[in-house]
Design a protein around this motif. Sequence first.
Motif, short mmCIF file in Angstrom:
data_model
loop_
_atom_site.label_atom_id
_atom_site.label_comp_id
_atom_site.label_asym_id
_atom_site.label_seq_id
_atom_site.Cartn_x
_atom_site.Cartn_y
_atom_site.Cartn_z
N PHE A 159 21.78 11.45 59.65
CA PHE A 159 22.25 10.76 58.44
C PHE A 159 21.20 10.80 57.34
N HIS A 160 19.93 10.73 57.71
CA HIS A 160 18.87 10.82 56.69
C HIS A 160 18.90 12.19 56.03
N LYS A 161 19.06 13.22 56.82
CA LYS A 161 19.14 14.59 56.27
C LYS A 161 20.32 14.73 55.32
N LYS A 162 21.41 14.04 55.60
CA LYS A 162 22.61 14.09 54.76
C LYS A 162 22.52 13.11 53.58
N ALA A 163 21.38 12.41 53.47
CA ALA A 163 21.15 11.41 52.41
C ALA A 163 22.11 10.23 52.51
N ASP A 164 22.61 9.98 53.72
CA ASP A 164 23.45 8.81 53.98
C ASP A 164 22.53 7.71 54.50
N LEU A 165 21.82 7.07 53.58
CA LEU A 165 20.74 6.17 53.95
C LEU A 165 21.20 4.89 54.62
N VAL A 166 22.38 4.42 54.28
CA VAL A 166 22.89 3.21 54.93
C VAL A 166 23.13 3.48 56.41
N ARG A 167 23.79 4.58 56.71
CA ARG A 167 24.06 4.90 58.12
C ARG A 167 22.78 5.26 58.87
N ALA A 168 21.84 5.91 58.19
CA ALA A 168 20.56 6.23 58.82
C ALA A 168 19.83 4.94 59.20
N PHE A 169 19.80 3.99 58.28
CA PHE A 169 19.14 2.71 58.57
C PHE A 169 19.88 1.96 59.67
N GLU A 170 21.18 1.98 59.61
CA GLU A 170 21.98 1.31 60.65
C GLU A 170 21.68 1.91 62.02
N ALA A 171 21.59 3.22 62.10
CA ALA A 171 21.33 3.89 63.38
C ALA A 171 19.96 3.51 63.95
N ILE A 172 18.94 3.45 63.09
CA ILE A 172 17.61 3.12 63.61
C ILE A 172 17.53 1.64 63.99
N VAL A 173 18.25 0.80 63.29
CA VAL A 173 18.28 -0.62 63.67
C VAL A 173 18.96 -0.78 65.03
N TYR A 174 20.06 -0.07 65.25
CA TYR A 174 20.71 -0.13 66.56
C TYR A 174 19.77 0.36 67.65
N ALA A 175 19.11 1.49 67.40
CA ALA A 175 18.18 2.06 68.38
C ALA A 175 17.07 1.08 68.71
N TYR A 176 16.52 0.44 67.69
CA TYR A 176 15.44 -0.52 67.91
C TYR A 176 15.95 -1.74 68.66
N GLY A 177 17.17 -2.13 68.40
CA GLY A 177 17.77 -3.26 69.12
C GLY A 177 17.93 -2.95 70.60
N ILE A 178 18.37 -1.75 70.91
CA ILE A 178 18.51 -1.35 72.31
C ILE A 178 17.14 -1.31 72.97
N TYR A 179 16.16 -0.76 72.27
CA TYR A 179 14.79 -0.70 72.80
C TYR A 179 14.26 -2.11 73.11
N GLU A 180 14.37 -3.01 72.17
CA GLU A 180 13.86 -4.36 72.37
C GLU A 180 14.60 -5.08 73.50
#
Length: 79
Positions: A49-70
């Motif tokens: 999503f970052h490569k596609k400049a879809d910054l909202v979805r890119a941020f959403e994806a990393i927040v989900y990933a970090y939530g799973i990690y934590e």
Amino acid sequence: MQIKKILENETLKWLGRLESKTKNIKLIDERGAWALENIKAYISDCRYFHKKADLVRAFEAIVYAYGIYETALHSKLIA
């Protein structure tokens, strides 16, 4: 600072942090393996999503990933 730039900076900051942390993950059981698989999938989604400049979805994806990690870390599925 423009909101777009702030969103991109935050996304890249958390992406870097999580990529660093996932290099040394130790799996406790098969549920930890499932968690790591999902973390890596969301990291990949974030990059896409970052490569596609879809910054909202890119941020959403990393927040989900970090939530799973934590969650996995505090549930002692990974170390």
